[in-house]
Design an enzyme around this catalytic site. Structure first.
Site, PDB file in Angstrom:
ATOM      1  N   VAL A   1       0.867  -1.181   0.000  1.00  0.00           N
ATOM      2  CA  VAL A   1       0.000   0.000   0.000  1.00  0.00           C
ATOM      3  C   VAL A   1       0.906   1.234   0.000  1.00  0.00           C
ATOM      4  O   VAL A   1       1.867   1.284   0.772  1.00  0.00           O
ATOM      5  CB  VAL A   1      -0.921   0.052   1.238  1.00  0.00           C
ATOM      6  N   GLU A  37      -5.137   8.041   8.418  1.00  0.00           N
ATOM      7  CA  GLU A  37      -3.843   8.568   8.925  1.00  0.00           C
ATOM      8  C   GLU A  37      -3.360   7.843  10.175  1.00  0.00           C
ATOM      9  O   GLU A  37      -2.180   7.868  10.499  1.00  0.00           O
ATOM     10  CB  GLU A  37      -4.003  10.062   9.258  1.00  0.00           C
ATOM     11  N   GLU A  40      -2.824   1.054  11.066  1.00  0.00           N
ATOM     12  CA  GLU A  40      -3.490  -0.195  11.452  1.00  0.00           C
ATOM     13  C   GLU A  40      -3.685  -0.280  12.965  1.00  0.00           C
ATOM     14  O   GLU A  40      -2.801   0.115  13.740  1.00  0.00           O
ATOM     15  CB  GLU A  40      -2.647  -1.399  10.992  1.00  0.00           C
ATOM     16  N   ASP A  59     -11.937 -12.332   7.144  1.00  0.00           N
ATOM     17  CA  ASP A  59     -10.519 -12.103   7.474  1.00  0.00           C
ATOM     18  C   ASP A  59     -10.371 -10.920   8.408  1.00  0.00           C
ATOM     19  O   ASP A  59      -9.487 -10.080   8.232  1.00  0.00           O
ATOM     20  CB  ASP A  59      -9.725 -11.869   6.179  1.00  0.00           C
ATOM     21  N   LYS A  75      -9.096  -8.994  11.320  1.00  0.00           N
ATOM     22  CA  LYS A  75      -7.917  -9.071  12.208  1.00  0.00           C
ATOM     23  C   LYS A  75      -7.400  -7.661  12.398  1.00  0.00           C
ATOM     24  O   LYS A  75      -7.746  -6.756  11.613  1.00  0.00           O
ATOM     25  CB  LYS A  75      -6.848  -9.984  11.593  1.00  0.00           C
ATOM     26  N   ASN A  77      -6.462  -5.457   9.558  1.00  0.00           N
ATOM     27  CA  ASN A  77      -7.515  -5.014   8.631  1.00  0.00           C
ATOM     28  C   ASN A  77      -8.478  -4.017   9.262  1.00  0.00           C
ATOM     29  O   ASN A  77      -9.562  -3.765   8.719  1.00  0.00           O
ATOM     30  CB  ASN A  77      -8.305  -6.231   8.123  1.00  0.00           C
ATOM     31  N   ASP A 102      -9.768  -4.519   3.494  1.00  0.00           N
ATOM     32  CA  ASP A 102      -9.280  -5.790   2.940  1.00  0.00           C
ATOM     33  C   ASP A 102     -10.367  -6.845   2.810  1.00  0.00           C
ATOM     34  O   ASP A 102     -10.542  -7.717   3.655  1.00  0.00           O
ATOM     35  CB  ASP A 102      -8.145  -6.361   3.792  1.00  0.00           C
ATOM     36  N   THR A 145     -41.316 -27.645  -1.437  1.00  0.00           N
ATOM     37  CA  THR A 145     -41.924 -28.199  -0.232  1.00  0.00           C
ATOM     38  C   THR A 145     -40.858 -28.946   0.577  1.00  0.00           C
ATOM     39  O   THR A 145     -40.083 -29.705   0.026  1.00  0.00           O
ATOM     40  CB  THR A 145     -43.077 -29.177  -0.569  1.00  0.00           C
TER      41      THR A 145
HETATM   42  C1  LIG Z   1      -5.926   1.163   2.700  1.00  0.00           C
HETATM   43  C2  LIG Z   1      -5.392   2.182   3.654  1.00  0.00           C
HETATM   44  N1  LIG Z   1      -5.907   3.424   3.782  1.00  0.00           N
HETATM   45  N2  LIG Z   1      -5.190   4.089   4.717  1.00  0.00           N
HETATM   46  C3  LIG Z   1      -4.243   3.273   5.199  1.00  0.00           C
HETATM   47  N3  LIG Z   1      -3.343   3.595   6.168  1.00  0.00           N
HETATM   48  C4  LIG Z   1      -4.333   2.053   4.529  1.00  0.00           C
HETATM   49  C5  LIG Z   1      -3.501   0.874   4.745  1.00  0.00           C
HETATM   50  C6  LIG Z   1      -3.863  -0.431   4.629  1.00  0.00           C
HETATM   51  C7  LIG Z   1      -2.810  -1.321   4.941  1.00  0.00           C
HETATM   52  C8  LIG Z   1      -1.673  -0.715   5.308  1.00  0.00           C
HETATM   53  S1  LIG Z   1      -1.879   0.973   5.250  1.00  0.00           S
END
Ligand SMILES: Cc1n[nH]c(N)c1-c1cccs1
Length: 322
Positions: free
Chosen positions: A32, A100, A103, A142, A144, A147, A163, A182
């Site tokens: 990302v 901002e 995670e 998923d 966690k 995510n 995700d 039925t």
């Molecule tokens: C998508 C997303 N939008 N803003 C952040 N920080 C992410 C990230 C996802 C996974 C790592 S950073």
């Protein structure tokens, strides 16, 4: 491999609209990056999914297409929004909202464990997000800490689930079509184990129990370092609330965790039951969450009647929860 100053491998129309800069996250599917929209300098996150990271291109394409379809279909304040989608022969590029605060995983790691009222605020938002997905026939599968994204570095902030790469859209199954006819001649196991290979919405309830355990305790309930294999611990529902970490956590919060981490999915607390649990009947927390989710909505001018105790029923939740 995309170096921060090398835009040449990007799709041309993506290059024309955005400048991609530093990496802000990595995952099994790729990475990302922080991106700036050229026209406005607005900040976004671009998720790059390498097709070669899947054992078959078909899987890559199917997963990415499901993820794109879900991202474009969902609209909830606690679900990440997708702005644009591009692809080349070897990668998918998904432009997403920038969170901002990063995670939840990093936040819990930094703070060791979250304060209970912060964990409750985040958990309530997660419940609303998953309730929305389920009401639209989507299982996340998923959930966690990696995510769950945070909108800022403040404790009191909006969270968003991201995700959907592992998500599944509940299509009308053969069983559902069978049940349109039925039922008189159907064997009992069709009802009890009709979709033996499948699983229901309750998988997300279990994952939310693990997420809440991690937020409150600062460590995972199931882990190979605890001796037995992680799988054995999970299928036996064996976890320990270490006193040094849990002694200041309320009994109501522990009760929510214990009722979600139930092995039998038919006995596991549902998302709606969790929303109705006494631990979540916290009007101040809900008001904070709703003001984070709907910052432009006028705050209710009418305070609650003095001494009124609003015991929420199901319809009350539905009415107030998104
Ligand atoms: C998508 C997303 N939008 N803003 C952040 N920080 C992410 C990230 C996802 C996974 C790592 S950073």
């Amino acid at each position: 491999d995309l170096r921060s100053d090398d835009q040449s491998s990007l799709p041309k129309d993506l290059q024309e609209k955005y400048v991609l800069t530093r990496q802000i996250g990595t995952g099994v599917c790729g990475e990302v990056r922080l991106a700036f929209e050229r026209a406005t300098c607005a900040k976004f996150a671009v998720k790059i999914i390498k097709k070669k990271n899947f054992h078959s291109e078909g899987t890559a394409t199917r997963n990415a297409q499901t993820e794109i379809e879900i991202l474009q279909r969902v609209d909830h304040p606690c679900l990440i929004k997708t702005l644009d989608f591009y692809q080349t022969d070897d990668s998918f590029y998904i432009v997403l909202e920038l969170m901002e605060g990063g995670e939840l995983f990093q936040r819990v790691k930094t703070q060791q464990q979250l304060k209970e009222d912060v964990a409750k605020l985040y958990f309530y938002q997660m419940l609303l997000a998953v309730q929305y997905l389920h009401s639209n026939g989507i299982i996340h599968r998923d959930l966690k800490p990696e995510n769950i994204l945070l909108s800022s570095h403040e404790d009191v902030c909006l969270i968003k689930v991201t995700d959907f790469n592992q998500s599944r859209i509940l299509e009308e199954s053969v069983l559902m079509r069978t049940l349109c006819g039925t039922p008189s001649y159907l064997a009992p196991e069709v009802f009890t184990h009709g979709s033996t290979s499948g699983y229901g919405l309750s998988v997300d309830a279990w994952s939310l129990g693990v997420l809440l355990f991690v937020c409150l305790g600062g460590y995972p309930p199931f882990h190979e370092s605890f001796g037995q294999s992680t799988t054995d611990q999970i299928v036996r529902g064996q976890f320990t609330m270490v006193p040094s970490k849990w002694r200041h956590v309320s009994d109501q919060a522990k009760d929510v965790v214990r009722k979600l981490l139930v092995v039998d999915p038919t006995r596991r607390m549902s998302i709606q039951e969790a929303l109705d649990h006494p631990w979540l009947q916290d009007q101040e927390m809900r008001q904070t969450a709703h003001s984070l989710m709907f910052p432009n909505a006028a705050s209710p001018s009418v305070a609650m009647e003095p001494g009124s105790s609003r015991k929420r029923g199901r319809d009350q939740d539905d009415e107030d929860d998104v």
